[in-house]
Enzyme design. Structure first.
Site, PDB file in Angstrom:
ATOM      1  N   CYS A 113       0.814  -1.229   0.000  1.00 35.53           N
ATOM      2  CA  CYS A 113       0.000   0.000   0.000  1.00 35.53           C
ATOM      3  C   CYS A 113       0.843   1.273   0.000  1.00 35.53           C
ATOM      4  CB  CYS A 113      -0.994  -0.012   1.154  1.00 35.53           C
ATOM      5  SG  CYS A 113      -0.276   0.055   2.808  1.00 35.53           S
ATOM      6  N   HIS A 161      -2.880   1.051   6.790  1.00 33.80           N
ATOM      7  CA  HIS A 161      -3.123   0.965   5.344  1.00 33.80           C
ATOM      8  C   HIS A 161      -3.327   2.364   4.791  1.00 33.80           C
ATOM      9  CE1 HIS A 161      -4.285  -0.835   1.554  1.00 33.80           C
ATOM     10  NE2 HIS A 161      -5.372  -0.068   1.529  1.00 33.80           N
ATOM     11  N   HIS A 173      -5.648   1.791  -4.439  1.00 36.85           N
ATOM     12  CA  HIS A 173      -4.733   1.280  -3.420  1.00 36.85           C
ATOM     13  C   HIS A 173      -4.314  -0.146  -3.727  1.00 36.85           C
ATOM     14  CE1 HIS A 173      -8.123  -0.724  -0.901  1.00 36.85           C
ATOM     15  NE2 HIS A 173      -8.594  -0.412  -2.076  1.00 36.85           N
TER      16      HIS A 173
END
Length: 197
Positions: A113, A161, A173
């Site tokens: 990420c 994240h 993402h």
């Protein structure tokens, strides 16, 4: 400056024009053709189109002149208006849709990420922290109702994240193992915060 003389048979209007020109003024006489300003949408380009040209083309009452100018610009292959740096960052991340998630990967073919976010920023010469928590707490905080493309949104407590806001309540993402880089709704996961670099 040359010598000017007015004779009795010159009109008063000519005298006014000569005086105005003498002081550098621009004079539009009543007989001068009128023109409409046409702005090409999405650009800084505009042009004056004389009424005679519009009349010669026919009766286009109700035609959106700016829309026609936009059509002409697109047919002439004029360059598109430049997008914001944030939009360019979002576009770079979007170009990696479908790339595999690999923990610790920073591209260009696989990402985790924060690897995706740092890679997208680096493509525009911007250096941001490498890890999701460092990204979440290093930028300038942005409220969710003020998000712009390119902003980083972090998720879960501790910002474990991150994704890049692309507009329209969406992010791009690298989610996790077995999931490629993808687009999801902004609130797909519990939001921690959002920042702008």
């Amino acid at each position: 400056m040359g010598k000017h003389s007015l004779t009795k048979d010159h009109s008063r209007r000519n005298a006014v024009v000569v005086a105005a020109v003498g002081v550098g003024a621009v004079v539009a006489l009543p007989a001068t053709a009128q023109a409409a300003t046409v702005q090409v949408p999405g650009t800084d380009f505009s042009a004056e189109v004389p009424d005679e040209l519009i009349a010669a083309a026919g009766d286009y009452t109700g035609v959106d002149v700016n829309a026609v100018a936009g059509d002409v610009a697109s047919q002439a292959n004029l360059p598109a208006a430049p997008s914001s740096v944030g939009q360019q960052i979002a576009d770079k991340a979007l170009s990696k849709q479908g790339a595999p998630y690999v923990w610790g990967a920073t591209g260009p073919d696989a990402f985790d990420c924060s690897g995706l976010t740092s890679w997208a920023y680096s493509q525009l010469g911007k250096s941001i922290p490498r890890t999701s928590d460092a990204q979440a707490y290093s930028g300038t905080p942005v409220s969710l109702d003020a998000l712009q493309p390119g902003d980083i949104v972090s998720y879960y407590a501790g910002a474990s994240h991150v994704g890049i806001y692309i507009g329209d309540h969406k992010i791009v993402h690298a989610l996790n193992e077995g999931e490629p880089v993808q687009i999801n709704d902004l609130d797909y996961m519990p939001i921690n915060n959002a920042v702008r670099f």
